[in-house]
Design an enzyme around this catalytic site. Structure first.
Site, mmCIF file in Angstrom:
data_model
loop_
_atom_site.group_PDB
_atom_site.id
_atom_site.type_symbol
_atom_site.label_atom_id
_atom_site.label_comp_id
_atom_site.label_asym_id
_atom_site.label_seq_id
_atom_site.Cartn_x
_atom_site.Cartn_y
_atom_site.Cartn_z
ATOM 1 N N HIS A 446 0.826 -1.204 0.000
ATOM 2 C CA HIS A 446 0.000 0.000 0.000
ATOM 3 C C HIS A 446 0.869 1.266 0.000
ATOM 4 O O HIS A 446 0.686 2.144 0.856
ATOM 5 C CB HIS A 446 -0.902 0.035 1.242
HETATM 6 C C1 LIG Z 1 -0.485 -7.353 -4.747
HETATM 7 C C2 LIG Z 1 -1.360 -6.242 -4.224
HETATM 8 C C3 LIG Z 1 -2.429 -6.560 -3.396
HETATM 9 C C4 LIG Z 1 -3.240 -5.535 -2.905
HETATM 10 N N1 LIG Z 1 -4.373 -5.866 -2.210
HETATM 11 C C5 LIG Z 1 -5.261 -4.902 -1.892
HETATM 12 C C6 LIG Z 1 -6.535 -5.240 -1.364
HETATM 13 O O1 LIG Z 1 -6.897 -6.402 -1.223
HETATM 14 N N2 LIG Z 1 -7.379 -4.219 -1.047
HETATM 15 C C7 LIG Z 1 -7.024 -2.902 -1.203
HETATM 16 O O2 LIG Z 1 -7.816 -2.026 -0.843
HETATM 17 N N3 LIG Z 1 -5.818 -2.556 -1.711
HETATM 18 C C8 LIG Z 1 -4.960 -3.527 -2.112
HETATM 19 N N4 LIG Z 1 -3.789 -3.187 -2.721
HETATM 20 C C9 LIG Z 1 -3.487 -1.753 -2.905
HETATM 21 C C10 LIG Z 1 -4.360 -1.073 -3.976
HETATM 22 O O3 LIG Z 1 -4.614 -1.938 -5.047
HETATM 23 C C11 LIG Z 1 -3.662 0.203 -4.430
HETATM 24 O O4 LIG Z 1 -3.497 1.054 -3.315
HETATM 25 C C12 LIG Z 1 -4.409 0.968 -5.511
HETATM 26 O O5 LIG Z 1 -4.705 0.142 -6.593
HETATM 27 C C13 LIG Z 1 -3.559 2.162 -5.965
HETATM 28 O O6 LIG Z 1 -4.219 2.828 -7.001
HETATM 29 P P1 LIG Z 1 -3.456 3.896 -7.897
HETATM 30 O O7 LIG Z 1 -4.437 4.393 -8.884
HETATM 31 O O8 LIG Z 1 -2.766 4.864 -7.034
HETATM 32 O O9 LIG Z 1 -2.295 3.093 -8.650
HETATM 33 P P2 LIG Z 1 -2.395 1.842 -9.613
HETATM 34 O O10 LIG Z 1 -3.693 1.149 -9.463
HETATM 35 O O11 LIG Z 1 -1.159 1.043 -9.386
HETATM 36 O O12 LIG Z 1 -2.397 2.470 -11.074
HETATM 37 C C14 LIG Z 1 -1.296 3.027 -11.734
HETATM 38 C C15 LIG Z 1 -1.454 2.710 -13.213
HETATM 39 O O13 LIG Z 1 -0.602 3.543 -13.961
HETATM 40 C C16 LIG Z 1 0.070 2.782 -14.938
HETATM 41 N N5 LIG Z 1 1.300 3.509 -15.230
HETATM 42 C C17 LIG Z 1 2.368 3.666 -14.414
HETATM 43 N N6 LIG Z 1 3.285 4.438 -15.013
HETATM 44 C C18 LIG Z 1 2.786 4.781 -16.218
HETATM 45 C C19 LIG Z 1 3.296 5.569 -17.286
HETATM 46 N N7 LIG Z 1 4.484 6.165 -17.204
HETATM 47 N N8 LIG Z 1 2.538 5.706 -18.410
HETATM 48 C C20 LIG Z 1 1.305 5.110 -18.486
HETATM 49 N N9 LIG Z 1 0.790 4.342 -17.491
HETATM 50 C C21 LIG Z 1 1.523 4.187 -16.365
HETATM 51 C C22 LIG Z 1 0.283 1.449 -14.262
HETATM 52 O O14 LIG Z 1 0.580 0.420 -15.168
HETATM 53 C C23 LIG Z 1 -1.054 1.272 -13.553
HETATM 54 O O15 LIG Z 1 -2.014 0.701 -14.400
HETATM 55 C C24 LIG Z 1 -2.945 -4.182 -3.214
HETATM 56 C C25 LIG Z 1 -1.870 -3.870 -4.040
HETATM 57 C C26 LIG Z 1 -1.092 -4.885 -4.560
HETATM 58 C C27 LIG Z 1 0.054 -4.536 -5.480
#
Ligand SMILES: Cc1cc2nc3c(=O)[nH]c(=O)nc-3n(C[C@H](O)[C@H](O)[C@H](O)COP(=O)(O)OP(=O)(O)OC[C@H]3O[C@@H](n4cnc5c(N)ncnc54)[C@H](O)[C@@H]3O)c2cc1C
Length: 507
Positions: A446
């Site tokens: 996280h």
């Molecule tokens: C293995 C795992 C298990 C988890 N389990 C849980 C759970 O059960 N419940 C829960 O609440 N949370 C869980 N989490 C945490 C939760 O999923 C994350 O906190 C949340 O998804 C973060 O969202 P975000 O939009 O910040 O980033 P992300 O969802 O990571 O999105 C970022 C996106 O940007 C893309 N990206 C990155 N750089 C670039 C670029 N330069 N150009 C274009 N695209 C790019 C990536 O490929 C990705 O698709 C887990 C995380 C992981 C990794």
């Protein structure tokens, strides 16, 4: 891609990116292009809950980052999985659903982000994500759910002590990700272009106004009204720094042309630290044993026909919150319970049957940082989670670990009960437990906080605009000033949803 000019560009189709994309499209304020570095989410490995264990470490679907050597953990290097596909980490995660504690948001101290302010957004996203109690939990998870005097039916909550089977974003036995709830339906409008395998290398600026992006293949795409960075807590600050926004000295030393000196970009990185306990014995949890072979063999059929059975399990089926140190009047730790034999010698898949639980600090005080080590987009940033930098986190983990062991011992697992195998009876004193924590600590995956929002010198404003430049917003887990008390997917989606509301209001 033939078209290279849109009203808005969203960088990253992850949890927040899907919500911000749908919000912009539905607001009807122009065309939107969402650029995703990874691949499509259209695969059984993404949709089948149990298959999540095969995505972590995958070259195709996981960014496979590592931390810098963690000084308080004997210089160990830890894996930092991040989803690399449509849906982002919301397509690789365990689907456990928590808003966080409502006073987490009051604690952020950012105008417009109090518990009362964020509540409507949570209600709106939940009407689409439809979290519900995991269907068909393993009997061990049902029993664990009765720990801490809980009734076994109510889901656990960080608001009070108790255990329960988790609410999850699974529908009809399939992962229901933010892409399913937000991004894919938004395509019907005709105003949305989503491209995969489109990694943004840098943001392009004209007179301190973000005007477009350059992909790693050199292609340029322009935005008339603005760019939203939703690349996550690791890649969003790295991308900003590569584009010239960050600590001036660091960027200059890497030969990056400075657009804006922003000393806090990359600071305040933190995550939930967790420590686990493994139980193993015959006929207990899911695992690879001769007796379970028939059940494994029939499981694809049960899953395909009925959307039930072990393949419909998200593994992290149940959990708890409790007050380990009693220094506050609210739970300070969260427990995840997995009714599955998890290896403790480096492999996730091992022979045997068993179960596992870990305990993690709800509101860690340790802080690390993210730094660029090269201007080259192919060189990963240095990710220092700063784990256990603050002594309170270790103290909370020691107290939490001791009480978790007691809970596991007292749980009414009946004939499925199995002895603790790791760390086992040799680790009992506080000093031994501390050493065990330093040797085996990992995180809940996280990471947050690297582009903190706030009203002081924070890089991002309370309206999610990047301070000091025009036309650039940040909407992902990086803007959280402090991590919420439980899992971070729902808060990340909430942030994306609100970002679109702010941008629409400003237009
Ligand atoms: C293995 C795992 C298990 C988890 N389990 C849980 C759970 O059960 N419940 C829960 O609440 N949370 C869980 N989490 C945490 C939760 O999923 C994350 O906190 C949340 O998804 C973060 O969202 P975000 O939009 O910040 O980033 P992300 O969802 O990571 O999105 C970022 C996106 O940007 C893309 N990206 C990155 N750089 C670039 C670029 N330069 N150009 C274009 N695209 C790019 C990536 O490929 C990705 O698709 C887990 C995380 C992981 C990794």
């Amino acid at each position: 891609m033939t078209k290279n000019r849109f009203d808005f560009i969203v960088v990253g189709a992850g949890s927040s990116g899907c919500a911000v994309t749908a919000g912009l499209v539905e607001a009807g304020i122009g065309t939107v292009c969402t650029l995703e570095a990874g691949c499509s989410d259209n695969s059984p490995i993404v949709k089948t809950p149990f298959a999540l264990m095969f995505m972590m470490g995958s070259r195709k679907r996981d960014w496979r980052y590592n931390t810098a050597a963690q000084s308080e953990l004997g210089n160990r290097v830890l894996a930092v999985p991040r989803g690399k596909m449509v849906g982002g980490s919301g397509s690789i995660n365990s689907m456990v659903w928590f808003r966080g504690r409502m006073d987490d948001f009051d604690g952020w101290g950012v105008e417009g982000w109090s518990a009362t302010d964020v509540l409507p957004a949570f209600e709106q996203i939940e009407s689409r994500m439809m979290p519900q109690r995991l269907a068909g939990p393993h009997p061990l998870a049902e029993r664990f759910a009765c720990s801490l005097k809980s009734d076994g039916h109510t889901p656990p909550s960080p608001e009070y002590e108790g255990a329960g089977v988790f609410n999850v974003n699974i529908r009809d036995g399939r992962r229901w990700s933010p892409a399913d709830a937000f991004l894919h339906p938004a395509k019907a409008s005709g105003n949305l272009t989503v491209t995969t395998e489109s990694r943004v290398a840098t943001i392009l600026f004209k007179d301190k106004c973000a005007e477009g992006v350059e992909l790693v293949n050199g292609e340029r795409i322009y935005a008339r009204k603005g760019i939203v960075m939703s690349a996550g807590a690791i890649e969003s600050p790295a991308l900003l720094m590569r584009s010239g926004i960050g600590p001036a000295n660091q960027l200059k030393s890497l030969g990056i042309n400075l657009i804006k000196d922003a000393p806090e970009v990359g600071l305040n990185l933190h995550d939930h630290p967790v420590i686990g306990v493994h139980h193993a014995g015959p006929a207990s949890g899911y695992g690879l044993t001769l007796a379970q072979l028939p059940a494994w063999m029939i499981s694809p059929l049960t899953y395909l026909l009925l959307k039930r059975g072990r393949l419909a399990s998200n593994l992290v089926e149940a959990g708890a919150f409790f007050n380990a140190r009693e220094t506050e009047d609210r739970p300070d730790v969260q427990v995840h319970f997995i009714p599955y034999m998890m290896g403790w010698q480096g492999k996730a898949c091992v022979w045997g049957s068993g179960y596992y639980a870990d305990v993690g600090v709800c509101r860690p005080k340790s802080r690390g940082s993210l730094r660029l080590v090269s201007a080259d987009v192919n060189v990963a940033p240095q990710i220092d989670l700063g784990l256990l930098d603050h002594p309170d986190d270790l103290a909370t983990l020691v107290a939490g670990f001791k009480r978790l062991r007691k809970i596991m011992k007292e749980a009414s697992f009946g004939s499925r009960s199995a002895p603790e195998m790791f760390p086992g009876n040799n680790v009992t004193s506080d000093a031994q437990i501390e050493q065990h924590i330093r040797d085996r600590l990992s995180t809940a995956y996280h990471p947050v906080g690297t582009l903190r929002m706030g009203t002081d010198k924070a890089p991002v404003s309370a309206r999610l605009r990047l301070n000091g430049v025009d036309g650039l917003w940040v909407a992902d887990a990086s803007v959280m000033p402090g991590v919420t008390s439980a899992n971070t997917n729902a808060p990340s989606i909430m942030i994306g949803h609100r970002a679109a509301q702010f941008i629409a209001e400003d237009h």
